[in-house]
Structures are given as structure tokens and as C-alpha cells.
Write a protein that holds these residues in place. Structure first.
Motif, PDB file in Angstrom:
ATOM      1  N   GLU A   1     -23.020  84.124  73.362  1.00 17.89           N
ATOM      2  CA  GLU A   1     -21.961  84.761  72.576  1.00 17.89           C
ATOM      3  C   GLU A   1     -22.508  85.344  71.281  1.00 17.89           C
ATOM      4  OE1 GLU A   1     -18.045  83.082  70.618  1.00 17.89           O
ATOM      5  OE2 GLU A   1     -18.391  82.245  72.625  1.00 17.89           O
ATOM      6  N   TYR A   2     -22.082  86.545  70.960  1.00 14.65           N
ATOM      7  CA  TYR A   2     -22.465  87.180  69.692  1.00 14.65           C
ATOM      8  C   TYR A   2     -21.212  87.314  68.823  1.00 14.65           C
ATOM      9  CZ  TYR A   2     -26.889  88.715  71.898  1.00 14.65           C
ATOM     10  OH  TYR A   2     -28.119  88.773  72.526  1.00 14.65           O
ATOM     11  N   ARG A   3     -21.417  87.311  67.518  1.00 16.94           N
ATOM     12  CA  ARG A   3     -20.323  87.489  66.562  1.00 16.94           C
ATOM     13  C   ARG A   3     -20.368  88.914  66.028  1.00 16.94           C
ATOM     14  NH1 ARG A   3     -15.489  86.061  64.687  1.00 16.94           N
ATOM     15  NH2 ARG A   3     -15.349  85.434  62.510  1.00 16.94           N
ATOM     16  N   ASP A   4     -19.200  89.545  65.930  1.00 13.77           N
ATOM     17  CA  ASP A   4     -19.134  90.907  65.408  1.00 13.77           C
ATOM     18  C   ASP A   4     -18.758  90.869  63.926  1.00 13.77           C
ATOM     19  OD1 ASP A   4     -19.386  91.522  68.134  1.00 13.77           O
ATOM     20  OD2 ASP A   4     -17.216  91.500  68.397  1.00 13.77           O
ATOM     21  N   ILE A   5     -18.801  92.021  63.295  1.00 16.89           N
ATOM     22  CA  ILE A   5     -18.432  92.083  61.877  1.00 16.89           C
ATOM     23  C   ILE A   5     -17.746  93.434  61.601  1.00 16.89           C
ATOM     24  CG2 ILE A   5     -20.674  93.003  61.102  1.00 16.89           C
ATOM     25  CD1 ILE A   5     -20.468  91.323  58.628  1.00 16.89           C
ATOM     26  N   VAL A   6     -16.775  93.395  60.691  1.00 13.87           N
ATOM     27  CA  VAL A   6     -16.136  94.636  60.243  1.00 13.87           C
ATOM     28  C   VAL A   6     -16.616  94.880  58.812  1.00 13.87           C
ATOM     29  CG1 VAL A   6     -13.943  95.767  59.687  1.00 13.87           C
ATOM     30  CG2 VAL A   6     -14.091  94.231  61.674  1.00 13.87           C
ATOM     31  N   CYS A   7     -17.156  96.074  58.548  1.00 10.13           N
ATOM     32  CA  CYS A   7     -17.598  96.389  57.185  1.00 10.13           C
ATOM     33  C   CYS A   7     -16.653  97.409  56.580  1.00 10.13           C
ATOM     34  CB  CYS A   7     -19.002  96.987  57.206  1.00 10.13           C
ATOM     35  SG  CYS A   7     -20.246  95.848  57.795  1.00 10.13           S
ATOM     36  N   LEU A   8     -16.115  97.062  55.420  1.00  6.27           N
ATOM     37  CA  LEU A   8     -15.296  98.015  54.666  1.00  6.27           C
ATOM     38  C   LEU A   8     -16.138  98.499  53.492  1.00  6.27           C
ATOM     39  CD1 LEU A   8     -12.617  99.376  53.770  1.00  6.27           C
ATOM     40  CD2 LEU A   8     -12.036  97.230  52.628  1.00  6.27           C
ATOM     41  N   PHE A   9     -16.382  99.789  53.441  1.00  6.84           N
ATOM     42  CA  PHE A   9     -17.171 100.364  52.349  1.00  6.84           C
ATOM     43  C   PHE A   9     -16.206 101.089  51.404  1.00  6.84           C
ATOM     44  CE2 PHE A   9     -20.433 100.951  55.951  1.00  6.84           C
ATOM     45  CZ  PHE A   9     -20.981  99.698  55.726  1.00  6.84           C
ATOM     46  N   VAL A  10     -16.202 100.685  50.139  1.00 11.56           N
ATOM     47  CA  VAL A  10     -15.257 101.276  49.193  1.00 11.56           C
ATOM     48  C   VAL A  10     -16.020 101.910  48.030  1.00 11.56           C
ATOM     49  CG1 VAL A  10     -13.189 100.860  47.820  1.00 11.56           C
ATOM     50  CG2 VAL A  10     -13.650  99.424  49.779  1.00 11.56           C
TER      51      VAL A  10
ATOM     52  N   SER B   1     -19.631 100.993  43.918  1.00  7.99           N
ATOM     53  CA  SER B   1     -19.037 100.823  45.249  1.00  7.99           C
ATOM     54  C   SER B   1     -19.169  99.364  45.664  1.00  7.99           C
ATOM     55  CB  SER B   1     -19.764 101.714  46.261  1.00  7.99           C
ATOM     56  OG  SER B   1     -21.129 101.343  46.313  1.00  7.99           O
ATOM     57  N   LEU B   2     -18.420  98.983  46.674  1.00 13.45           N
ATOM     58  CA  LEU B   2     -18.545  97.634  47.237  1.00 13.45           C
ATOM     59  C   LEU B   2     -18.673  97.736  48.752  1.00 13.45           C
ATOM     60  CD1 LEU B   2     -15.810  95.457  45.432  1.00 13.45           C
ATOM     61  CD2 LEU B   2     -18.292  95.319  45.097  1.00 13.45           C
ATOM     62  N   ALA B   3     -19.626  96.993  49.304  1.00 12.58           N
ATOM     63  CA  ALA B   3     -19.700  96.822  50.754  1.00 12.58           C
ATOM     64  C   ALA B   3     -19.069  95.468  51.031  1.00 12.58           C
ATOM     65  CB  ALA B   3     -21.147  96.853  51.223  1.00 12.58           C
ATOM     66  N   ILE B   4     -17.989  95.480  51.789  1.00 14.13           N
ATOM     67  CA  ILE B   4     -17.193  94.252  51.966  1.00 14.13           C
ATOM     68  C   ILE B   4     -17.313  93.782  53.413  1.00 14.13           C
ATOM     69  CG2 ILE B   4     -14.831  93.338  51.870  1.00 14.13           C
ATOM     70  CD1 ILE B   4     -14.460  95.799  49.770  1.00 14.13           C
ATOM     71  N   GLU B   5     -17.781  92.552  53.585  1.00 17.36           N
ATOM     72  CA  GLU B   5     -17.989  92.027  54.934  1.00 17.36           C
ATOM     73  C   GLU B   5     -16.774  91.206  55.368  1.00 17.36           C
ATOM     74  OE1 GLU B   5     -21.934  90.053  55.282  1.00 17.36           O
ATOM     75  OE2 GLU B   5     -22.357  91.194  53.474  1.00 17.36           O
ATOM     76  N   ILE B   6     -16.220  91.597  56.505  1.00 16.20           N
ATOM     77  CA  ILE B   6     -15.073  90.870  57.074  1.00 16.20           C
ATOM     78  C   ILE B   6     -15.549  90.332  58.414  1.00 16.20           C
ATOM     79  CG2 ILE B   6     -12.684  91.084  57.850  1.00 16.20           C
ATOM     80  CD1 ILE B   6     -12.567  93.631  55.992  1.00 16.20           C
TER      81      ILE B   6
ATOM     82  N   VAL C   1      -7.675  95.345  49.365  1.00 12.61           N
ATOM     83  CA  VAL C   1      -7.432  95.726  47.968  1.00 12.61           C
ATOM     84  C   VAL C   1      -6.315  94.854  47.376  1.00 12.61           C
ATOM     85  CG1 VAL C   1      -6.688  97.598  46.442  1.00 12.61           C
ATOM     86  CG2 VAL C   1      -8.341  98.057  48.254  1.00 12.61           C
ATOM     87  N   GLU C   2      -5.284  94.600  48.161  1.00  8.77           N
ATOM     88  CA  GLU C   2      -4.195  93.728  47.674  1.00  8.77           C
ATOM     89  C   GLU C   2      -4.746  92.351  47.292  1.00  8.77           C
ATOM     90  OE1 GLU C   2      -1.011  93.143  50.659  1.00  8.77           O
ATOM     91  OE2 GLU C   2      -1.058  91.045  49.963  1.00  8.77           O
TER      92      GLU C   2
ATOM     93  N   HIS D   1     -11.763 105.127  45.161  1.00  7.06           N
ATOM     94  CA  HIS D   1     -12.010 106.567  45.218  1.00  7.06           C
ATOM     95  C   HIS D   1     -11.983 107.035  46.685  1.00  7.06           C
ATOM     96  CE1 HIS D   1     -13.917 110.394  44.460  1.00  7.06           C
ATOM     97  NE2 HIS D   1     -15.063 110.039  44.995  1.00  7.06           N
ATOM     98  N   LYS D   2     -12.769 106.364  47.523  1.00  7.79           N
ATOM     99  CA  LYS D   2     -12.817 106.678  48.955  1.00  7.79           C
ATOM    100  C   LYS D   2     -13.141 105.396  49.716  1.00  7.79           C
ATOM    101  CE  LYS D   2     -14.305 111.410  48.633  1.00  7.79           C
ATOM    102  NZ  LYS D   2     -15.226 112.450  48.920  1.00  7.79           N
ATOM    103  N   SER D   3     -12.899 105.410  51.015  1.00  7.04           N
ATOM    104  CA  SER D   3     -13.280 104.212  51.789  1.00  7.04           C
ATOM    105  C   SER D   3     -13.587 104.582  53.239  1.00  7.04           C
ATOM    106  CB  SER D   3     -12.169 103.172  51.740  1.00  7.04           C
ATOM    107  OG  SER D   3     -11.060 103.636  52.484  1.00  7.04           O
ATOM    108  N   TRP D   4     -14.382 103.731  53.865  1.00  8.70           N
ATOM    109  CA  TRP D   4     -14.760 103.906  55.256  1.00  8.70           C
ATOM    110  C   TRP D   4     -14.837 102.528  55.906  1.00  8.70           C
ATOM    111  CZ3 TRP D   4     -17.333 105.756  50.983  1.00  8.70           C
ATOM    112  CH2 TRP D   4     -17.288 107.133  50.764  1.00  8.70           C
TER     113      TRP D   4
END
Ligand SMILES: Cc1cc2nc3c(=O)[nH]c(=O)nc-3n(C[C@H](O)[C@H](O)[C@H](O)COP(=O)(O)OP(=O)(O)OC[C@H]3O[C@@H](n4cnc5c(N)ncnc54)[C@H](O)[C@@H]3O)c2cc1C
Length: 483
Positions: free
Chosen positions: A308-317, A360-365, A386-387, A401-404
Motif C-alpha cells: 500500500e502507498y499513501r498519497d498526498i494533496v499539495c495546496l500551493f498558495v 508563498s506556502l506549500a501546504i501538505e494535506i 484558509v478558513e 494571491h493565487k493558488s494551485w
């Protein structure tokens, strides 16, 4: 229907010099690229197949509108001088030395990270801190005979239940998405340092306001993001005659009487068949098994021993402000926060933002594909993060400013209890083909940082070309601490 020759008879390449062989490398992450580059340097023919449009895998750097983000902020550190020298030779003057400053958000305060005991206790009331110390001391007696099977066993035995529940359990369960009693103890022993009993007692009996200086160490970082490493490797591979297919996915890996027949699919749907004398696989083990014909028993192995592998969601702000903190990384173990760790790329290199007016922030979820967060829309993810960051005073909505959003599958091999047996069975099965090699973190299902991946390839080269060694001074080191 595929007609198979007997692959077991087939794998001895003793008649052909390794340097005259054709190597197919599966996966263009760091492991695949390092392997391709080193093989080309030895004069071999190399074809590399990478599923994504660009190379780099987990080590790539995302770039948009002048903002650059790694997948979770990649520092480079190695205790092996040959690995460091290898990187210096590759990147030359593009390598910066960056101080490491990290904090963890505990009880509404930020404390040094890696956690320094007893300093971390200072964010709690003296009563709660004392409870943790008592629990720590009593564990030395009550847990003495306990066998280390799970992560929980390992930590409780060394730190006591109270410290385990407060510090270790929440973040670990967030990262892995499984209960700590399901995570193998071997993972803890690789990643966690043991505190000095004397220091814990001293601070409990006589708390001092002066905490020891934050443990600042340094790491290497490529000036324009970690992705400079794969980019430099890609350039050299192409310059030295390597064939590199991006946006190309492995479909079939068929063992033949001599080597393998590899079928890969390009983005436009067309397929290509390649004859390989040797195959180096750095792709998820499950994909490799899927690609081997079922008649050879591969699907049974996959069914019975799925890793099993674990995935990750990255939010770049991208943010309309100059700085959020001075941290390299900041850890957020609280369960109700959907993010687990942030990093501020500008603190690593000024070139990670288009101008000094921005940060900027790279946010690991930490989320896998079957979990709700993975399936939220990008806007929903941004709004939720953000909340929550606003609530804890980290950033505000007006800063954005922007996000991906980047959803990254196969980010971590999960060390479930019992994974060693599964891995052994898979390796035994694949080991029948002596010219099929598993390598890297994703391909060999071994939790390694990039330096460990490079050493892993050095060792593979030693095995393939014993007379032309790259000097490697130690076994692949798993550097870094908890997470
Ligand atoms: C959040 C995070 C933070 C990290 N931080 C650090 C750090 O600070 N320092 C550090 O040194 N290391 C860090 N690492 C670890 C580092 O990223 C890895 O050790 C390294 O990048 C692994 O390289 P790899 O080539 O083994 O695997 P990968 O990068 O996973 O490469 C595998 C490649 O195979 C490709 N592929 C998959 N399936 C197929 C297919 N069917 N056909 C063709 N191609 C396929 C993938 O697209 C990918 O490019 C971090 C990792 C993560 C996830």
C-alpha cells in the motif's frame, strides 16, 4: 494472447557485456534519472519511460507565474561525502546552503521541531507536563518487557502513553491515514531519536525559562527548487544519447528468453514495443506486477501481497505578503486541521517567488484517493485551509494571491504491520528474473529520502558493473528524523 518463452531459462546475460546492453528504465523520478545517467556514462544504451509530461516524480518542482513549489519542500542532506560530491558536481554553483528552522504547533503555541524534550513540555500546564513525565518514567518499568510490533508499542515503551498521545500519535496518524497500532515498529525505529532521561527529570524537577537554543542545522538546496536536480539529469541524459519518453505509460513487461519485451503507451494512444536486455523499475511495485502477463502468476502475487502507498494533496498558495514565518517547515498535528505541514519556499531561496513583495506556502494535506479530501474540488480545499489557517492566525483570506492544487499518488510506501512478509514475497517472485532490478523509494518500496535513492542507484551500479565501481562509503542512509 501472448505467447511466452520460458523466462526462467532466459535471463543469463553473461554472453553480452553489460556496457553493450540495452537498459529500459521504468519511471523518470530521481531513481530512474540517476540510473539512466550513470548507465549512459558507462556507455550503455538507455531508454527511459515516464508517465508524466515532465520528469522528476516526487522530486520535481511545480512552476507557475514565477512561483515555484516542491512537492512538500525537499531539502538535501547526506552523511555520505560521495553523495554530496556527486550533487555538487551535478549542480555546481546552483547549490545553496540553507539553515533549518522548524516548529510544531502544539497547544496553540509553536515549539522547536524536531521535538526537543523536555522543552516541548513547556507549552503545557505544569500539572499536565508533570503527568507526562510521570507517564514517561513509569513506562521505563511497566513497558520494559513489551515487544515492539507496532509504532504504538515502540513509542509507548520509550516515551510513555501521555507523550505518545500528545506528540506522536496525532501527527503520525495524520500522515499515514492508519492507526499507530497498525503501523510497523520498524518505521519508528528509523525515524525517532530517544531523549535523555536525565534531561527530562531535570526539567520536570527544576523547570527553567531558558530553553536550549533551537537545533539549527543546515541543508543543501538548489537555487531554483529541488526540481533542478531532475532537470540537470534530464539534460545530461539527452546530451549523452539517452532516449527519454515522457507522457508514456508502461503497459506490458514480458519476460523473454533473452531480456524483456516492453510495451508502452504514449499520450496520443499509440503503443511502442521496445526490446530490453535489462530492466530497472522505479515505478510502484503494483504497476510493475500488473504489467507482467497473468500466465506467469503475477496477478496472484498482486492479489495476495498488495503493497500500500499513501498519497498526498499539495495546496500551493501565492501570498500578497512578504513573509509568514522564518520556518523551513511548520508542523500541524491537530486532527481537526486538514493540513499537516507547511513550508515557505522563499525562506529556502529567493528565486522561489517572482519578487520580494510576495511569499508563498506549500501546504501538505495527507490524503489518499479514497478519502473525502482528495475528492474535494480545488476551491473547496483552498477555502477550508484558509478558513482554518485564519482561525489559528497563520494567514488570512485577503493574503491569497493565487493558488494551485496538485494531487500526488504513491507519495509514501506504507509500512503496515506485516508489510515485510508481503515485500519479501513480491521480491522473491520478481527475483526469478535476474535482469529485472527494483530501485528507488517507490520502485523498491523502501522509505528513503533523495540521498538514499542516489546511494541505492550507486549500489545497483556496483552490482551491475563490479569492476567499475562508484565509491560508496556506507549503505543507503535514511537520513532525517521523525517524518
Ligand atoms: C511530501 C514529501 C516530502 C519529501 N521531502 C524530502 C526531503 O526533504 N528531502 C529528500 O531528500 N527527500 C524528500 N522526499 C523523498 C523524495 O521525494 C524521494 O526519495 C524521491 O523523489 C523518490 O524518487 P523515486 O524515483 O524513487 O520515486 P518517484 O519520484 O515516485 O518516481 C517514480 C516515477 O515513476 C513514474 N511512473 C509511475 N508509474 C508509471 C508507469 N506505469 N509508467 C511509467 N512511469 C511511471 C512516476 O510518474 C514517477 O515519476 C519527500 C517525499 C515526499 C512525498
Amino acid at each position: 494472447m501472448i505467447t511466452l518463452e520460458d523466462p526462467r531459462k532466459a535471463t543469463n546475460q553473461a554472453m553480452i557485456e553489460p556496457t553493450q546492453q540495452h537498459f529500459v528504465v521504468l519511471g523518470g523520478g530521481l531513481a530512474g534519472l540517476v540510473a539512466a545517467r550513470e548507465l549512459l556514462r558507462k556507455g550503455c544504451r538507455v531508454t527511459l519511460i515516464e508517465k508524466n509530461a515532465e520528469v522528476g516524480g516526487l522530486a520535481r518542482t511545480f512552476e507557475q507565474d514565477g512561483f515555484r513549489f516542491d512537492i512538500g519542500g525537499h531539502r538535501f542532506h547526506s552523511n555520505n561525502p560521495s553523495v554530496v560530491q556527486w550533487l555538487k558536481d551535478l549542480l555546481k554553483t546552483d547549490l545553496l546552503v540553507v539553515p533549518r528552522i522548524s516548529h510544531i504547533y502544539l497547544n496553540k503555541k509553536f515549539v522547536d521541531y524536531p521535538i526537543q524534550f523536555p522543552d516541548a513540555l513547556s507549552v503545557f500546564s505544569p500539572f499536565k507536563a508533570m503527568q507526562m513525565v510521570v507517564s514517561y518514567l513509569s513506562a521505563k518499568v511497566t513497558e520494559r518487557g513489551r515487544q515492539d510490533i507496532s509504532f504504538e508499542d515502540w513509542v509507548v515503551k520509550r516515551y510513555g502513553k501521555a507523550l505518545y498521545r500528545t506528540f506522536f500519535q496525532p501527527y503520525t496518524e495524520k500522515v499515514w491515514g492508519i492507526a499507530c497500532d497498525q503501523l510497523a515498529a520498524s518505521w519508528a525505529s528509523q525515524r525517532i531519536g530517544i531523549p535523555s532521561l536525565l534531561r527530562v527529570i531535570k526539567q520536570a524537577v527544576q523547570p527553567t525559562k531558558d530553553t536550549p537554543a533551537t537545533a539549527i542545522s543546515q541543508f543543501y538546496y538548489p537555487r531554483a527548487g529541488f526540481g533542478m536536480i531532475p532537470q540537470a539529469l534530464e539534460k545530461e541524459i539527452l546530451q549523452t544519447g539517452g532516449i527519454l519518453h515522457t507522457s508514456t505509460t508502461l503497459l506490458e513487461c514480458v519476460p523473454l528468453s533473452s531480456g524483456f519485451r516492453i510495451t508502452a503507451q504514449h499520450e496520443d494512444g499509440t503503443c511502442q514495443t521496445i526490446q530490453a536486455d535489462q530492466v530497472i523499475s522505479t515505478i510502484p511495485v503494483n504497476y510493475l506486477l500488473q504489467s507482467i502477463p497473468a500466465e506467469l502468476g503475477s496477478q496472484e502475487i498482486l492479489r495476495n501481497y498488495t503493497l500500500e502507498y499513501r498519497d498526498i494533496v499539495c495546496l500551493f498558495v501565492a501570498l500578497n505578503r512578504k513573509q509568514v514565518s522564518t520556518d523551513s517547515w511548520t508542523y500541524f498535528p491537530l486532527r481537526n486541521l486538514i493540513f499537516g505541514r507547511t513550508h515557505e519556499p522563499k525562506n529556502w531561496s529567493a528565486e522561489m517567488v517572482p519578487s520580494d513583495d510576495y511569499t508563498s506556502l506549500a501546504i501538505e494535506i495527507f490524503s489518499s484517493r479514497n478519502e473525502p479530501i482528495w475528492n474535494m474540488t480545488d476551491d473547496e480545499i483552498l477555502a477550508k485551509v484558509v478558513e482554518q489557517m485564519d482561525e489559528i492566525g497563520w494567514i488570512q483570506k485577503s493574503d491569497v494571491h493565487k493558488s494551485w492544487v496538485l494531487r500526488v499518488p504513491y507519495a509514501y510506501p506504507v509500512y503496515h504491520i506485516g508489510y515485510q512478509e508481503k515485500l519479501r514475497a513480491v521480491k522473491n517472485y520478481l527475483g526469478q528474473w535476474e535482469n529485472l532490478h527494483l530501485a528507488g523509494r517507490t520502485g523498491s518500496f523502501h522509505y528513503m529520502n533523495s540521498d538514499g535513492v542516489i546511494e541505492d542507484i550507486f549500489q545497483l551500479m556496483e552490482t551491475l558493473f563490479p569492476e567499475k565501481n562508484i565509491e560508496v562509503k556506507s549503505l543507503a542512509s535514511v537520513t532525517g528524523r521523525w517524518m
